[in-house]
Design a protein around this motif. Structure first.
Motif, PDB file in Angstrom:
ATOM      1  N   ALA A  34      -7.737 -11.491  -0.453  1.00 50.80           N
ATOM      2  CA  ALA A  34      -6.807 -11.450   0.669  1.00 50.80           C
ATOM      3  C   ALA A  34      -5.956 -12.703   0.815  1.00 50.80           C
ATOM      4  N   HIS A  35      -6.260 -13.744   0.038  1.00 48.89           N
ATOM      5  CA  HIS A  35      -5.483 -14.986   0.137  1.00 48.89           C
ATOM      6  C   HIS A  35      -5.793 -15.860  -1.072  1.00 48.89           C
ATOM      7  N   THR A  36      -4.797 -16.038  -1.930  1.00 53.63           N
ATOM      8  CA  THR A  36      -4.937 -16.921  -3.080  1.00 53.63           C
ATOM      9  C   THR A  36      -3.607 -17.619  -3.325  1.00 53.63           C
ATOM     10  N   ARG A 222     -21.609 -18.622   9.070  1.00 53.61           N
ATOM     11  CA  ARG A 222     -22.310 -17.370   8.768  1.00 53.61           C
ATOM     12  C   ARG A 222     -22.582 -16.569  10.042  1.00 53.61           C
ATOM     13  N   GLU A 223     -22.865 -17.261  11.140  1.00 52.26           N
ATOM     14  CA  GLU A 223     -23.031 -16.555  12.410  1.00 52.26           C
ATOM     15  C   GLU A 223     -21.728 -15.875  12.808  1.00 52.26           C
ATOM     16  N   ALA A 224     -20.611 -16.542  12.555  1.00 53.70           N
ATOM     17  CA  ALA A 224     -19.305 -15.955  12.843  1.00 53.70           C
ATOM     18  C   ALA A 224     -19.083 -14.701  12.000  1.00 53.70           C
ATOM     19  N   ALA A 225     -19.466 -14.771  10.721  1.00 48.92           N
ATOM     20  CA  ALA A 225     -19.304 -13.617   9.840  1.00 48.92           C
ATOM     21  C   ALA A 225     -20.194 -12.455  10.274  1.00 48.92           C
ATOM     22  N   LEU A 226     -21.363 -12.775  10.794  1.00 47.11           N
ATOM     23  CA  LEU A 226     -22.294 -11.733  11.234  1.00 47.11           C
ATOM     24  C   LEU A 226     -21.750 -10.939  12.411  1.00 47.11           C
ATOM     25  N   LEU A 227     -21.056 -11.601  13.318  1.00 50.33           N
ATOM     26  CA  LEU A 227     -20.605 -10.898  14.523  1.00 50.33           C
ATOM     27  C   LEU A 227     -19.246 -10.213  14.346  1.00 50.33           C
ATOM     28  N   THR A 228     -18.619 -10.393  13.183  1.00 55.62           N
ATOM     29  CA  THR A 228     -17.316  -9.768  12.936  1.00 55.62           C
ATOM     30  C   THR A 228     -17.500  -8.298  12.577  1.00 55.62           C
ATOM     31  N   PRO A 229     -16.867  -7.384  13.310  1.00 58.78           N
ATOM     32  CA  PRO A 229     -16.991  -5.958  12.977  1.00 58.78           C
ATOM     33  C   PRO A 229     -16.443  -5.653  11.586  1.00 58.78           C
ATOM     34  N   ASP A 230     -16.972  -4.611  10.982  1.00 56.69           N
ATOM     35  CA  ASP A 230     -16.557  -4.225   9.634  1.00 56.69           C
ATOM     36  C   ASP A 230     -15.040  -4.124   9.503  1.00 56.69           C
ATOM     37  N   GLU A 231     -14.399  -3.502  10.492  1.00 53.79           N
ATOM     38  CA  GLU A 231     -12.973  -3.215  10.377  1.00 53.79           C
ATOM     39  C   GLU A 231     -12.092  -4.448  10.571  1.00 53.79           C
ATOM     40  N   GLN A 232     -12.695  -5.580  10.976  1.00 53.08           N
ATOM     41  CA  GLN A 232     -11.924  -6.814  11.177  1.00 53.08           C
ATOM     42  C   GLN A 232     -12.302  -7.892  10.170  1.00 53.08           C
ATOM     43  N   LEU A 233     -12.855  -7.478   9.025  1.00 51.07           N
ATOM     44  CA  LEU A 233     -13.397  -8.410   8.042  1.00 51.07           C
ATOM     45  C   LEU A 233     -12.624  -8.352   6.734  1.00 51.07           C
ATOM     46  N   LEU A 234     -12.262  -9.534   6.219  1.00 48.40           N
ATOM     47  CA  LEU A 234     -11.652  -9.655   4.900  1.00 48.40           C
ATOM     48  C   LEU A 234     -12.389 -10.717   4.099  1.00 48.40           C
ATOM     49  N   VAL A 235     -12.153 -10.704   2.778  1.00 51.43           N
ATOM     50  CA  VAL A 235     -12.717 -11.722   1.895  1.00 51.43           C
ATOM     51  C   VAL A 235     -11.583 -12.292   1.047  1.00 51.43           C
ATOM     52  N   GLU A 236     -11.668 -13.578   0.738  1.00 53.65           N
ATOM     53  CA  GLU A 236     -10.600 -14.259   0.004  1.00 53.65           C
ATOM     54  C   GLU A 236     -11.182 -15.392  -0.829  1.00 53.65           C
ATOM     55  N   LEU A 279     -14.191  -3.880   2.438  1.00 55.34           N
ATOM     56  CA  LEU A 279     -13.310  -5.047   2.391  1.00 55.34           C
ATOM     57  C   LEU A 279     -11.975  -4.718   1.724  1.00 55.34           C
ATOM     58  N   GLY A 280     -12.034  -3.983   0.629  1.00 53.51           N
ATOM     59  CA  GLY A 280     -10.805  -3.605  -0.056  1.00 53.51           C
ATOM     60  C   GLY A 280      -9.948  -2.673   0.779  1.00 53.51           C
ATOM     61  N   ALA A 281     -10.595  -1.697   1.410  1.00 48.40           N
ATOM     62  CA  ALA A 281      -9.853  -0.756   2.257  1.00 48.40           C
ATOM     63  C   ALA A 281      -9.218  -1.485   3.436  1.00 48.40           C
ATOM     64  N   ASN A 282      -9.936  -2.444   4.009  1.00 43.93           N
ATOM     65  CA  ASN A 282      -9.374  -3.230   5.109  1.00 43.93           C
ATOM     66  C   ASN A 282      -8.101  -3.947   4.682  1.00 43.93           C
ATOM     67  N   ALA A 283      -8.158  -4.621   3.529  1.00 50.26           N
ATOM     68  CA  ALA A 283      -7.001  -5.376   3.057  1.00 50.26           C
ATOM     69  C   ALA A 283      -5.802  -4.462   2.828  1.00 50.26           C
ATOM     70  N   ARG A 284      -6.030  -3.312   2.230  1.00 47.19           N
ATOM     71  CA  ARG A 284      -4.922  -2.391   1.955  1.00 47.19           C
ATOM     72  C   ARG A 284      -4.314  -1.862   3.252  1.00 47.19           C
ATOM     73  N   ARG A 285      -5.168  -1.651   4.264  1.00 51.43           N
ATOM     74  CA  ARG A 285      -4.665  -1.167   5.553  1.00 51.43           C
ATOM     75  C   ARG A 285      -3.968  -2.292   6.331  1.00 51.43           C
ATOM     76  N   ILE A 286      -4.587  -3.446   6.386  1.00 44.86           N
ATOM     77  CA  ILE A 286      -4.058  -4.563   7.182  1.00 44.86           C
ATOM     78  C   ILE A 286      -2.729  -5.050   6.631  1.00 44.86           C
ATOM     79  N   TYR A 287      -2.633  -5.144   5.315  1.00 47.98           N
ATOM     80  CA  TYR A 287      -1.398  -5.622   4.696  1.00 47.98           C
ATOM     81  C   TYR A 287      -0.413  -4.505   4.375  1.00 47.98           C
ATOM     82  N   LYS A 288      -0.817  -3.265   4.649  1.00 47.44           N
ATOM     83  CA  LYS A 288       0.064  -2.104   4.437  1.00 47.44           C
ATOM     84  C   LYS A 288       0.589  -2.060   3.005  1.00 47.44           C
ATOM     85  N   PHE A 289      -0.342  -2.192   2.050  1.00 43.62           N
ATOM     86  CA  PHE A 289       0.067  -2.112   0.658  1.00 43.62           C
ATOM     87  C   PHE A 289       0.750  -0.770   0.403  1.00 43.62           C
ATOM     88  N   PRO A 290       1.846  -0.773  -0.325  1.00 36.04           N
ATOM     89  CA  PRO A 290       2.479   0.521  -0.678  1.00 36.04           C
ATOM     90  C   PRO A 290       1.580   1.313  -1.615  1.00 36.04           C
TER      91      PRO A 290
END
Length: 292
Positions: A34-36, A222-236, A279-290
């Protein structure tokens, strides 16, 4: 450097190891970095970008968002996103470069965000760490003014706002509140504690976690990552920086995303392949990949 017997010293061994890239992780299909920063990873030509993305795809990282720090990087990021279908761009001025946001830069960035290969505005935000450590860093007032302009650009363009935040939690959230946040806010390389994470989650912001979440001293993260809902989570990756444990300090690239994704899955007690899909589905939805 060697000792009196001609053997490499422990310091030299460690130094040489830090120059080595981590080994390939076991493949984890469906992921998005999600960010490089492809240019900083050596991807300055079309062939180099292809090689980096081929490597990433071989371990399941199917797409990446390459991010600009300054105007030169922004132009390059857009070009890279057209060189390879697996790359998308985010354009903006890093807060340390906020003083470069003149009328010409504004006009060029406004033109860039109209490009369908540009999926986010940023990275933008506040960075108070470098204000006391670099003579070239924009002062806080200049950073806040530039941040407000980027927020407005994200709202006008309908693209995600990619946030950089370093040592500025409260001020950054206050600026977002005062300006009115766009529909999608991505907290790149989230670094706050659980209280800031909860506030961001409640506001509907997306939290993107890098290799820092795997570091031994990152318990609060890690506590922050634990409380983040699935639909609001990305990895980079934030490559070439922040390589995940146990390879901290070694060169990072998008192919290292599975290390962090697996660490997040273990932390959350879920199947790593299921989380990779999320995580992949989130990124494609959040960034509106064509659609491909």
């Amino acid at each position: 450097m060697t000792d009196s017997t001609g053997e490499l010293t422990a310091k030299e061994i460690k130094k040489r190891k830090r120059r080595l890239p981590p080994p390939d992780p076991e493949a984890l299909p469906g992921l998005v970095d999600a960010h490089t920063h492809l240019a900083a990873c050596g991807g300055r030509t079309e062939a180099d970008v292809r090689a980096i993305l081929d490597h990433a795809e071989s371990v399941g990282v199917e797409q990446v968002v390459t991010v600009a720090d300054d105007m030169v990087d922004a132009r390059w990021a857009v070009a890279a996103a057209h060189w390879d279908r697996r790359a998308f761009a985010a354009v903006g001025l890093h807060p340390t470069h906020a003083a470069d946001l003149d009328d010409e830069a504004r006009a060029e960035l406004e033109q860039m965000v109209d490009d369908p290969r540009v999926v986010a505005v940023g990275e933008t935000g506040l960075d108070y760490y470098w204000t006391t450590r670099s003579d070239d860093c924009a002062d806080p007032t200049t950073q806040r003014d530039a941040f407000a302009w980027h927020i407005d650009l994200a709202k006008r363009s309908g693209k995600a706002l990619m946030i950089h935040n370093r040592d500025a939690d409260r001020d950054l959230l206050d600026v977002l509140a005062a300006e009115g946040a766009p529909e999608t806010v991505v907290m790149h390389c989230f670094s706050g504690d659980r209280a800031i994470a909860r506030e961001c989650v409640d506001l509907g912001y997306v939290l993107s976690f890098s290799g820092t979440v795997t570091f031994n001293n990152s318990g609060e993260l890690r506590e922050a990552a634990l409380l983040t809902p699935d639909e609001q989570l990305l990895v980079e990756t934030d490559a070439p920086f922040l390589t995940p444990h146990p390879y901290r300090g070694q060169p990072n690239q998008s192919y290292c995303v599975p290390y962090t994704a697996r660490a997040l899955a273990a932390l959350r007690g879920v199947d790593d392949h299921e989380l990779a899909h999320t995580l992949g589905a989130n990124a494609r939805r959040i960034y509106k990949f064509p659609l491909r």
